[in-house]
Design a protein around this motif. Structure first.
Motif, PDB file in Angstrom:
ATOM      1  N   LYS A 120     -80.320 -20.696  27.086  1.00 23.97           N
ATOM      2  CA  LYS A 120     -80.792 -22.083  26.607  1.00 23.97           C
ATOM      3  C   LYS A 120     -80.079 -23.013  27.592  1.00 23.97           C
ATOM      4  CE  LYS A 120     -79.127 -21.518  22.574  1.00 23.97           C
ATOM      5  NZ  LYS A 120     -79.045 -19.990  22.816  1.00 23.97           N
ATOM      6  N   SER A 121     -78.708 -22.853  27.863  1.00 25.67           N
ATOM      7  CA  SER A 121     -77.948 -23.956  28.641  1.00 25.67           C
ATOM      8  C   SER A 121     -78.350 -23.739  29.897  1.00 25.67           C
ATOM      9  CB  SER A 121     -76.452 -23.808  28.338  1.00 25.67           C
ATOM     10  OG  SER A 121     -76.077 -23.733  27.195  1.00 25.67           O
ATOM     11  N   THR A 122     -78.431 -22.582  30.604  1.00 24.81           N
ATOM     12  CA  THR A 122     -78.762 -22.391  31.986  1.00 24.81           C
ATOM     13  C   THR A 122     -80.153 -22.846  32.307  1.00 24.81           C
ATOM     14  OG1 THR A 122     -77.841 -20.323  31.631  1.00 24.81           O
ATOM     15  CG2 THR A 122     -79.055 -20.736  33.872  1.00 24.81           C
ATOM     16  N   ALA A 139     -74.195 -28.529  31.363  1.00 29.20           N
ATOM     17  CA  ALA A 139     -73.801 -27.678  29.896  1.00 29.20           C
ATOM     18  C   ALA A 139     -73.262 -26.532  30.259  1.00 29.20           C
ATOM     19  CB  ALA A 139     -75.236 -27.514  29.361  1.00 29.20           C
ATOM     20  N   MET A 140     -72.233 -26.311  29.748  1.00 30.91           N
ATOM     21  CA  MET A 140     -71.505 -24.781  30.001  1.00 30.91           C
ATOM     22  C   MET A 140     -72.246 -23.779  29.752  1.00 30.91           C
ATOM     23  SD  MET A 140     -68.813 -23.950  26.914  1.00 30.91           S
ATOM     24  CE  MET A 140     -68.507 -22.315  27.782  1.00 30.91           C
ATOM     25  N   VAL A 141     -72.158 -22.684  30.417  1.00 32.39           N
ATOM     26  CA  VAL A 141     -72.941 -21.562  30.386  1.00 32.39           C
ATOM     27  C   VAL A 141     -71.842 -20.334  30.444  1.00 32.39           C
ATOM     28  CG1 VAL A 141     -74.381 -20.035  32.067  1.00 32.39           C
ATOM     29  CG2 VAL A 141     -75.011 -22.513  31.698  1.00 32.39           C
ATOM     30  N   ALA A 199     -71.369 -19.442  23.553  1.00 29.27           N
ATOM     31  CA  ALA A 199     -70.605 -20.331  24.403  1.00 29.27           C
ATOM     32  C   ALA A 199     -70.911 -21.801  24.000  1.00 29.27           C
ATOM     33  CB  ALA A 199     -71.460 -20.171  25.853  1.00 29.27           C
ATOM     34  N   THR A 200     -72.063 -22.084  23.927  1.00 32.41           N
ATOM     35  CA  THR A 200     -72.233 -23.681  23.298  1.00 32.41           C
ATOM     36  C   THR A 200     -72.071 -23.836  22.073  1.00 32.41           C
ATOM     37  OG1 THR A 200     -73.993 -23.754  24.814  1.00 32.41           O
ATOM     38  CG2 THR A 200     -74.039 -25.354  23.201  1.00 32.41           C
ATOM     39  N   ARG A 201     -71.006 -24.753  21.475  1.00 25.98           N
ATOM     40  CA  ARG A 201     -70.678 -25.037  20.187  1.00 25.98           C
ATOM     41  C   ARG A 201     -71.552 -26.270  19.575  1.00 25.98           C
ATOM     42  NH1 ARG A 201     -64.299 -23.767  20.978  1.00 25.98           N
ATOM     43  NH2 ARG A 201     -64.690 -21.514  20.719  1.00 25.98           N
ATOM     44  N   VAL A 209     -82.737 -31.020  24.050  1.00 26.54           N
ATOM     45  CA  VAL A 209     -81.356 -30.788  23.274  1.00 26.54           C
ATOM     46  C   VAL A 209     -80.991 -29.298  23.387  1.00 26.54           C
ATOM     47  CG1 VAL A 209     -80.486 -31.157  21.068  1.00 26.54           C
ATOM     48  CG2 VAL A 209     -82.300 -32.698  21.805  1.00 26.54           C
ATOM     49  N   ASP A 210     -79.847 -29.160  23.913  1.00 28.39           N
ATOM     50  CA  ASP A 210     -79.337 -27.808  23.936  1.00 28.39           C
ATOM     51  C   ASP A 210     -78.673 -27.736  22.703  1.00 28.39           C
ATOM     52  OD1 ASP A 210     -78.367 -25.292  24.858  1.00 28.39           O
ATOM     53  OD2 ASP A 210     -76.724 -26.055  25.950  1.00 28.39           O
ATOM     54  N   THR A 211     -78.693 -26.165  22.268  1.00 30.83           N
ATOM     55  CA  THR A 211     -78.027 -26.161  20.999  1.00 30.83           C
ATOM     56  C   THR A 211     -77.282 -24.635  20.996  1.00 30.83           C
ATOM     57  OG1 THR A 211     -79.933 -24.652  20.145  1.00 30.83           O
ATOM     58  CG2 THR A 211     -80.048 -27.080  19.808  1.00 30.83           C
TER      59      THR A 211
END
Ligand SMILES: Nc1nc2c(ncn2[C@@H]2O[C@H](COP(=O)(O)OP(=O)(O)OP(=O)(O)O)[C@@H](O)[C@H]2O)c(=O)[nH]1
Ligand SMILES: [Mg+2]
Length: 294
Positions: A17-19, A30-32, A38-40, A57-59
């Motif tokens: 998702k973040s990638t 966004a961190m990957v 990983a994502t909080r 919206v990254d989740t």
């Protein structure tokens, strides 16, 4: 006539998702991580595509809840699912449809969705066709199914086209020049967390967090002061390493990510502090921004 809307990226931890969000934006915000969960927190990226403004919206990944922090992460994902114009559901091509079925149950037809079959560069054509076929029986539920290989940007244009088509007519909701509405400090905290995930193994990445204490902007350089929070005294040695070599590596890696985004030199100062049991401490979680209103 323009279109605009919120598109939540939903899927299992590690689905990509973040990638995908970074790749569609063309900037890393966004961190990957290779490691799951990983994502909080939710974060967003504002992507302009023809006459549409797509706010991704990254989740955090949909996962079983354990600790209070995980409960917050799950709530974040569920909130983003209910509160958007369209969902992009990411399914790694190697996943069975079992996870997708769970998603269908949770969503219960409330928000329309597109399936993105991710990581298709990791399988043969034959496996890809088989995976696409396995979603045939759900064809009434989704708007489209788009196979995507993020490293080669395969599927990106198709995905943006179909998203734009499914957004409501609306004036732009943000300045089209903006990349995100996130605070710089939250993006930088993510970069330090990503560097911890890259350099430290086992449970420490999951039991640590990062607070940006201050950012001082000067003409040629930004000075960033950050604190790494860990759960146990015994983790201090791991994060700092022999002669400080681990924390130096974390600092160097995070500084480079910051400089790439800001286009400016950065100085990054990292302090390490122990906060016993912080992942289960409701008040402290709230204090550092994990507030799900419960
Ligand atoms: N080969 C390949 N790797 C990918 C692709 N998409 C993501 N990855 C890798 O998959 C891993 C997980 O990516 P993330 O973007 O952190 O996954 P996520 O869904 O945000 O995960 P959580 O934040 O834990 O929910 C990283 O190592 C990515 O580099 C892809 O299309 N192809
Ligand atoms: Mg993520």
């Amino acid at each position: 006539m323009t279109k605009a809307g919120f598109v939540s990226l939903i899927g299992r931890p590690n689905a990509g998702k973040s990638t995908l969000m970074n790749s569609l934006l063309g900037e890393k915000i966004a961190m990957v991580s290779q490691k799951a969960n990983a994502t909080r927190k939710r974060s967003n990226a504002i992507v302009m595509h023809e006459n549409a403004q797509i706010i991704f919206v990254d989740t955090p990944g949909l996962h079983e809840k354990e600790k209070m922090l995980n409960q917050f992460m799950l709530d974040e994902a569920l909130k983003a699912m209910g509160d958007c114009d369209l969902i992009v559901y990411l399914a790694p091509v190697t996943d069975s449809t079992e996870h997708y079925e769970k998603f269908l149950q949770i969503n219960n037809g409330r928000v329309k969705h597109i399936i993105v079959l991710s990581k298709i560069d990791q399988v043969s054509q034959e496996k890809l066709f088989k995976a696409i076929g396995s979603y045939n029986k759900y064809a009434d539920h989704f708007e489209a199914l788009i196979p995507v290989a993020i490293p080669r940007k395969v599927g990106h244009k198709d995905l943006l086209d179909i998203i734009a088509k499914n957004l409501p007519d609306s004036p732009y909701l943000y300045d089209p020049e903006d990349l995100t509405s996130e605070l710089v400090r939250d993006i930088y905290a993510g970069f330090v967390r990503e560097a911890i995930f890259e350099n430290i193994s086992d449970e420490v990445p999951y039991e640590s967090d990062v607070i940006i204490d201050s950012i001082e902007e000067e003409a040629g350089i930004d000075r960033i002061y950050a604190t790494i929070i860990i759960e146990k005294e015994s983790q201090k040695g791991i994060i700092i390493g022999k002669g400080g070599e681990a924390v130096k590596r974390i600092g160097k890696s995070a500084r480079e990510k910051i400089e790439r985004l800001s286009g400016k030199k950065a100085y990054l100062n990292l302090q390490v502090t122990v906060k016993k049991g912080w992942t289960k401490d409701k008040n402290f979680l709230k204090e550092i921004g994990y507030d799900n209103g419960k």
